[in-house]
Design a protein around this motif. Structure first.
Motif, PDB file in Angstrom:
ATOM      1  N   HIS A  57       0.751  -1.108  -0.034  1.00 33.23           N
ATOM      2  CA  HIS A  57       0.170  -0.047   0.034  1.00 33.23           C
ATOM      3  C   HIS A  57       0.834   1.254   0.043  1.00 33.23           C
ATOM      4  O   HIS A  57       1.752   1.242   0.901  1.00 33.23           O
ATOM      5  CB  HIS A  57      -0.988   0.014   1.439  1.00 33.23           C
ATOM      6  CG  HIS A  57      -1.900  -1.064   1.154  1.00 33.23           C
ATOM      7  ND1 HIS A  57      -3.274  -0.841   0.339  1.00 33.23           N
ATOM      8  CD2 HIS A  57      -1.859  -2.541   1.660  1.00 33.23           C
ATOM      9  CE1 HIS A  57      -3.829  -2.042   0.654  1.00 33.23           C
ATOM     10  NE2 HIS A  57      -3.363  -2.822   1.195  1.00 33.23           N
ATOM     11  N   ALA A  58       0.717   2.240  -1.033  1.00 37.33           N
ATOM     12  CA  ALA A  58       1.615   3.249  -0.929  1.00 37.33           C
ATOM     13  C   ALA A  58       1.686   4.072   0.205  1.00 37.33           C
ATOM     14  O   ALA A  58       2.548   4.958   0.817  1.00 37.33           O
ATOM     15  CB  ALA A  58       0.936   4.153  -2.220  1.00 37.33           C
ATOM     16  N   VAL A  63       6.610   1.623   3.044  1.00 32.64           N
ATOM     17  CA  VAL A  63       6.904   2.546   1.665  1.00 32.64           C
ATOM     18  C   VAL A  63       7.321   3.900   1.920  1.00 32.64           C
ATOM     19  O   VAL A  63       8.289   4.325   1.453  1.00 32.64           O
ATOM     20  CB  VAL A  63       5.539   2.765   0.758  1.00 32.64           C
ATOM     21  CG1 VAL A  63       5.598   3.636  -0.384  1.00 32.64           C
ATOM     22  CG2 VAL A  63       5.228   1.248   0.462  1.00 32.64           C
ATOM     23  N   ARG A  67      11.146   5.415   0.772  1.00 32.00           N
ATOM     24  CA  ARG A  67      11.348   6.722   0.170  1.00 32.00           C
ATOM     25  C   ARG A  67      12.495   7.555   0.898  1.00 32.00           C
ATOM     26  O   ARG A  67      13.136   8.411   0.039  1.00 32.00           O
ATOM     27  CB  ARG A  67       9.830   7.337   0.223  1.00 32.00           C
ATOM     28  CG  ARG A  67       8.755   6.733  -0.596  1.00 32.00           C
ATOM     29  CD  ARG A  67       7.433   7.383  -0.723  1.00 32.00           C
ATOM     30  NE  ARG A  67       6.401   6.865  -1.366  1.00 32.00           N
ATOM     31  CZ  ARG A  67       5.346   7.032  -0.944  1.00 32.00           C
ATOM     32  NH1 ARG A  67       4.968   7.828  -0.016  1.00 32.00           N
ATOM     33  NH2 ARG A  67       4.328   6.436  -1.885  1.00 32.00           N
ATOM     34  N   GLU A  93       9.917   2.313  -5.047  1.00 33.30           N
ATOM     35  CA  GLU A  93       8.348   2.122  -5.309  1.00 33.30           C
ATOM     36  C   GLU A  93       7.742   3.146  -6.300  1.00 33.30           C
ATOM     37  O   GLU A  93       8.004   3.965  -6.729  1.00 33.30           O
ATOM     38  CB  GLU A  93       7.848   2.528  -3.913  1.00 33.30           C
ATOM     39  CG  GLU A  93       6.573   2.998  -3.182  1.00 33.30           C
ATOM     40  CD  GLU A  93       5.733   4.097  -3.866  1.00 33.30           C
ATOM     41  OE1 GLU A  93       4.705   3.978  -4.509  1.00 33.30           O
ATOM     42  OE2 GLU A  93       6.394   5.267  -3.968  1.00 33.30           O
ATOM     43  N   GLY A  94       6.526   2.211  -6.863  1.00 35.53           N
ATOM     44  CA  GLY A  94       5.896   2.884  -7.797  1.00 35.53           C
ATOM     45  C   GLY A  94       4.810   1.902  -8.578  1.00 35.53           C
ATOM     46  O   GLY A  94       4.828   0.707  -8.398  1.00 35.53           O
ATOM     47  N   CYS A  95       3.693   2.665  -8.893  1.00 34.23           N
ATOM     48  CA  CYS A  95       2.621   1.958  -9.475  1.00 34.23           C
ATOM     49  C   CYS A  95       2.944   1.600 -11.020  1.00 34.23           C
ATOM     50  O   CYS A  95       2.745   2.647 -11.625  1.00 34.23           O
ATOM     51  CB  CYS A  95       1.331   2.501  -9.151  1.00 34.23           C
ATOM     52  SG  CYS A  95      -0.017   1.623  -9.436  1.00 34.23           S
ATOM     53  N   ASP A  96       2.894   0.470 -11.336  1.00 37.81           N
ATOM     54  CA  ASP A  96       3.172   0.011 -12.851  1.00 37.81           C
ATOM     55  C   ASP A  96       2.164  -0.958 -13.105  1.00 37.81           C
ATOM     56  O   ASP A  96       2.074  -2.165 -12.868  1.00 37.81           O
ATOM     57  CB  ASP A  96       4.477  -0.624 -12.950  1.00 37.81           C
ATOM     58  CG  ASP A  96       4.829  -0.943 -14.246  1.00 37.81           C
ATOM     59  OD1 ASP A  96       3.634  -1.292 -15.217  1.00 37.81           O
ATOM     60  OD2 ASP A  96       6.009  -1.204 -14.519  1.00 37.81           O
ATOM     61  N   ARG A  97       1.162  -0.259 -13.918  1.00 38.57           N
ATOM     62  CA  ARG A  97      -0.025  -0.981 -13.863  1.00 38.57           C
ATOM     63  C   ARG A  97       0.098  -2.539 -14.561  1.00 38.57           C
ATOM     64  O   ARG A  97      -0.462  -3.565 -14.329  1.00 38.57           O
ATOM     65  CB  ARG A  97      -1.202  -0.413 -14.661  1.00 38.57           C
ATOM     66  CG  ARG A  97      -2.376  -0.983 -15.084  1.00 38.57           C
ATOM     67  CD  ARG A  97      -3.149  -1.474 -14.013  1.00 38.57           C
ATOM     68  NE  ARG A  97      -4.303  -2.517 -14.377  1.00 38.57           N
ATOM     69  CZ  ARG A  97      -5.397  -2.458 -13.854  1.00 38.57           C
ATOM     70  NH1 ARG A  97      -5.678  -2.035 -12.599  1.00 38.57           N
ATOM     71  NH2 ARG A  97      -6.519  -3.232 -14.228  1.00 38.57           N
ATOM     72  N   ALA A 100       1.958  -4.843 -12.478  1.00 37.38           N
ATOM     73  CA  ALA A 100       1.043  -5.333 -11.327  1.00 37.38           C
ATOM     74  C   ALA A 100       0.224  -6.468 -11.721  1.00 37.38           C
ATOM     75  O   ALA A 100      -0.133  -7.340 -11.202  1.00 37.38           O
ATOM     76  CB  ALA A 100       0.236  -4.231 -10.611  1.00 37.38           C
ATOM     77  N   THR A 122       0.467  -0.094  -4.736  1.00 38.82           N
ATOM     78  CA  THR A 122       2.058   0.180  -5.591  1.00 38.82           C
ATOM     79  C   THR A 122       2.676  -1.177  -5.481  1.00 38.82           C
ATOM     80  O   THR A 122       2.481  -1.974  -4.751  1.00 38.82           O
ATOM     81  CB  THR A 122       2.585   1.353  -4.536  1.00 38.82           C
ATOM     82  OG1 THR A 122       3.576   1.869  -5.450  1.00 38.82           O
ATOM     83  CG2 THR A 122       3.154   0.965  -3.264  1.00 38.82           C
TER      84      THR A 122
END
Length: 167
Positions: A57-58, A63, A67, A93-97, A100, A122
């Protein structure tokens, strides 16, 4: 346990085998106050090319911690095979659809009920810089007998396989 690897490539392959067997690990980050903080994480099934992947979870503490300080340790313990692995690296960390969706496992629904569409989902990618592993070719009873013999004789027990690997 297999015999001792003869090359760096063999050792990296051995690390890959060991972490694939263990799957659950402890991810250690550096807390905002400088303390080391560890928590269990499930490694995502992906080809190990020097990067480890985790869902998070971001807004989680881990996380926020990475950072500020991206240096992490990931450790695996596989009691069935008497093997242990410690990996050091740098996390981001990063959201990469697309990633994922590629890594998604239905068991993750417990923590991410809307799947890859879960708000705040994330990914954590740990780029491994070094690893060390230990393995014992014998079962638990044989190892315990070796430790007992060591206590009586004063000689160190045969520890088994140990290797440091730079990635």
């Amino acid at each position: 346990m297999s015999s001792e690897p003869t090359s760096a490539a063999d050792a990296r392959h051995r690390v890959t085998e060991l972490i694939r067997e263990a799957r659950i690990c402890m991810l250690t980050t550096i807390g905002l106050d400088g303390r080391l903080v560890s928590r269990p994480m499930g490694l995502q099934a992906a080809k190990f090319d020097g990067d480890l992947w985790f869902f998070a979870h971001a807004d989680s503490a881990k996380v926020r911690q990475l950072r500020v300080n991206p240096e992490v340790n990931v450790s695996f313990s596989d009691q069935r095979n008497n093997a242990w692995v410690s990996l050091s690296g740098t996390a981001q960390e990063g959201c990469d659809r697309a990633r994922a969706e590629q890594l998604w496992n239905p068991l993750l629904k417990t923590w991410f009920p809307d799947g890859p569409d879960t708000p705040g989902l994330t990914l954590i990618k740990v780029h491994v810089s070094s690893a060390e592993y230990w393995g014992s070719p014998s079962g638990t009873v044989v190892n315990l007998l070796g430790f007992a013999r060591s206590a009586v004789t004063g000689k160190q027990p045969r520890a088994g396989e140990n290797r440091e690997v730079i990635f």
